[in-house]
Design a protein around this motif. Structure first.
Motif, PDB file in Angstrom:
ATOM      1  N   TYR A 196       5.577  -4.639   6.971  1.00  0.00           N
ATOM      2  CA  TYR A 196       7.011  -4.183   6.969  1.00  0.00           C
ATOM      3  C   TYR A 196       6.742  -2.962   6.610  1.00  0.00           C
ATOM      4  O   TYR A 196       5.913  -2.316   5.738  1.00  0.00           O
ATOM      5  CB  TYR A 196       7.809  -4.971   5.748  1.00  0.00           C
ATOM      6  N   GLU A 197       7.299  -1.941   6.970  1.00  0.00           N
ATOM      7  CA  GLU A 197       7.491  -0.625   6.547  1.00  0.00           C
ATOM      8  C   GLU A 197       8.371  -0.015   5.611  1.00  0.00           C
ATOM      9  O   GLU A 197       9.700  -0.288   6.100  1.00  0.00           O
ATOM     10  CB  GLU A 197       7.401   0.494   8.015  1.00  0.00           C
ATOM     11  N   LEU A 198       8.085   0.702   4.618  1.00  0.00           N
ATOM     12  CA  LEU A 198       9.189   1.225   3.802  1.00  0.00           C
ATOM     13  C   LEU A 198       9.188   2.698   3.669  1.00  0.00           C
ATOM     14  O   LEU A 198       8.631   3.331   2.747  1.00  0.00           O
ATOM     15  CB  LEU A 198       8.976   0.633   2.261  1.00  0.00           C
ATOM     16  N   PRO A 199       9.495   3.364   4.692  1.00  0.00           N
ATOM     17  CA  PRO A 199       9.388   4.736   4.552  1.00  0.00           C
ATOM     18  C   PRO A 199      10.210   5.630   3.459  1.00  0.00           C
ATOM     19  O   PRO A 199       9.604   6.570   3.033  1.00  0.00           O
ATOM     20  CB  PRO A 199      10.243   5.138   5.914  1.00  0.00           C
ATOM     21  N   ASN A 200      11.000   5.145   2.847  1.00  0.00           N
ATOM     22  CA  ASN A 200      11.694   5.707   1.846  1.00  0.00           C
ATOM     23  C   ASN A 200      10.958   5.698   0.413  1.00  0.00           C
ATOM     24  O   ASN A 200      11.017   6.753  -0.296  1.00  0.00           O
ATOM     25  CB  ASN A 200      13.159   5.149   1.401  1.00  0.00           C
ATOM     26  N   ILE A 201       9.813   4.904   0.564  1.00  0.00           N
ATOM     27  CA  ILE A 201       8.984   5.136  -0.692  1.00  0.00           C
ATOM     28  C   ILE A 201       7.424   5.231  -0.246  1.00  0.00           C
ATOM     29  O   ILE A 201       6.509   5.143  -0.888  1.00  0.00           O
ATOM     30  CB  ILE A 201       8.974   4.034  -1.458  1.00  0.00           C
ATOM     31  N   CYS A 202       7.443   5.553   1.042  1.00  0.00           N
ATOM     32  CA  CYS A 202       5.892   6.021   1.589  1.00  0.00           C
ATOM     33  C   CYS A 202       5.073   4.679   1.599  1.00  0.00           C
ATOM     34  O   CYS A 202       3.858   4.925   1.177  1.00  0.00           O
ATOM     35  CB  CYS A 202       5.426   7.207   1.133  1.00  0.00           C
ATOM     36  N   ALA A 203       5.616   3.566   2.024  1.00  0.00           N
ATOM     37  CA  ALA A 203       4.856   2.328   1.474  1.00  0.00           C
ATOM     38  C   ALA A 203       4.682   1.273   2.642  1.00  0.00           C
ATOM     39  O   ALA A 203       5.698   1.520   3.679  1.00  0.00           O
ATOM     40  CB  ALA A 203       5.292   1.557   0.222  1.00  0.00           C
ATOM     41  N   LEU A 204       3.716   0.595   3.063  1.00  0.00           N
ATOM     42  CA  LEU A 204       3.583  -0.216   3.877  1.00  0.00           C
ATOM     43  C   LEU A 204       3.520  -1.973   2.951  1.00  0.00           C
ATOM     44  O   LEU A 204       2.932  -1.573   1.751  1.00  0.00           O
ATOM     45  CB  LEU A 204       2.491  -0.326   4.721  1.00  0.00           C
ATOM     46  N   ASN A 205       4.182  -2.966   3.415  1.00  0.00           N
ATOM     47  CA  ASN A 205       4.073  -4.257   2.644  1.00  0.00           C
ATOM     48  C   ASN A 205       3.598  -5.111   3.716  1.00  0.00           C
ATOM     49  O   ASN A 205       4.176  -5.413   4.698  1.00  0.00           O
ATOM     50  CB  ASN A 205       5.334  -4.424   2.167  1.00  0.00           C
ATOM     51  N   VAL A 230      -3.768   1.660   9.047  1.00  0.00           N
ATOM     52  CA  VAL A 230      -3.557   0.177   8.306  1.00  0.00           C
ATOM     53  C   VAL A 230      -2.435  -0.735   8.983  1.00  0.00           C
ATOM     54  O   VAL A 230      -1.204  -0.769   8.706  1.00  0.00           O
ATOM     55  CB  VAL A 230      -3.103   0.587   6.946  1.00  0.00           C
ATOM     56  N   THR A 231      -2.991  -1.220  10.025  1.00  0.00           N
ATOM     57  CA  THR A 231      -2.137  -2.276  10.691  1.00  0.00           C
ATOM     58  C   THR A 231      -2.171  -3.616  10.303  1.00  0.00           C
ATOM     59  O   THR A 231      -3.300  -3.992   9.613  1.00  0.00           O
ATOM     60  CB  THR A 231      -2.574  -2.062  12.264  1.00  0.00           C
ATOM     61  N   ALA A 232      -1.454  -4.634  10.746  1.00  0.00           N
ATOM     62  CA  ALA A 232      -1.396  -5.805  10.392  1.00  0.00           C
ATOM     63  C   ALA A 232      -2.709  -6.489  11.001  1.00  0.00           C
ATOM     64  O   ALA A 232      -3.363  -7.465  10.178  1.00  0.00           O
ATOM     65  CB  ALA A 232      -0.204  -6.784  10.796  1.00  0.00           C
ATOM     66  N   VAL A 245       0.910  -1.290   0.026  1.00  0.00           N
ATOM     67  CA  VAL A 245      -0.124  -0.015  -0.128  1.00  0.00           C
ATOM     68  C   VAL A 245       0.871   1.250   0.077  1.00  0.00           C
ATOM     69  O   VAL A 245       1.618   1.409   0.752  1.00  0.00           O
ATOM     70  CB  VAL A 245      -0.839  -0.145   1.214  1.00  0.00           C
ATOM     71  N   ILE A 246       0.729   2.042  -1.190  1.00  0.00           N
ATOM     72  CA  ILE A 246       1.850   2.991  -1.144  1.00  0.00           C
ATOM     73  C   ILE A 246       1.075   4.673  -1.268  1.00  0.00           C
ATOM     74  O   ILE A 246      -0.045   4.417  -2.050  1.00  0.00           O
ATOM     75  CB  ILE A 246       2.469   3.063  -2.584  1.00  0.00           C
ATOM     76  N   ALA A 247       1.421   5.446  -0.307  1.00  0.00           N
ATOM     77  CA  ALA A 247       0.799   6.623  -0.224  1.00  0.00           C
ATOM     78  C   ALA A 247       0.971   7.442  -1.561  1.00  0.00           C
ATOM     79  O   ALA A 247       2.039   7.628  -2.077  1.00  0.00           O
ATOM     80  CB  ALA A 247       1.307   7.458   0.977  1.00  0.00           C
TER      81      ALA A 247
END
Length: 100
Positions: A57-66, A37-39, A22-24
């Motif tokens: 998993y948090e991916l702050p550099n691309i403003c996304a959650l996996n 948006v929690t697990a 999910v990408i902002a």
């Protein structure tokens, strides 16, 4: 509001595991994504199909959650009787989630 108002989504699969990102759209909405948006919420949202754990998993550099969802594809591509064997429709479904 619906998740689709602030984010887009992509999916992938490996065996019986579905992977949803999910990408902002905008960096300033990433904090809202992390909070809303929690697990646990994703597991509850897909309760009818996900039989295993959901790990975020948090991916702050691309403003996304996996989200890695175990036991989500009815046994996997070669075993499932589902129409959407790869779970690609799950990316559209998650965007229908209500967030505050």
């Amino acid at each position: 509001m619906k998740l689709r108002e602030i984010a887009h989504s992509r999916t992938g699969d490996k065996g019986n595991t579905s992977n949803i990102s999910v990408i902002a759209y905008r960096p300033e909405d990433y904090e809202l994504l992390k909070t809303a948006v929690t697990a646990e919420k994703v597991k509850a949202f897909f309760a009818d199909i996900v039989t295993g754990d959901v790990v975020r998993y948090e991916l702050p550099n691309i403003c996304a959650l996996n989200f890695v969802m175990y036991g989500a594809l009815g046994g996997g591509v070669t075993r499932t009787l589902a129409h959407d064997m790869h779970g690609k429709g799950l990316s559209a479904a998650i965007l229908d989630m209500d967030i505050e």
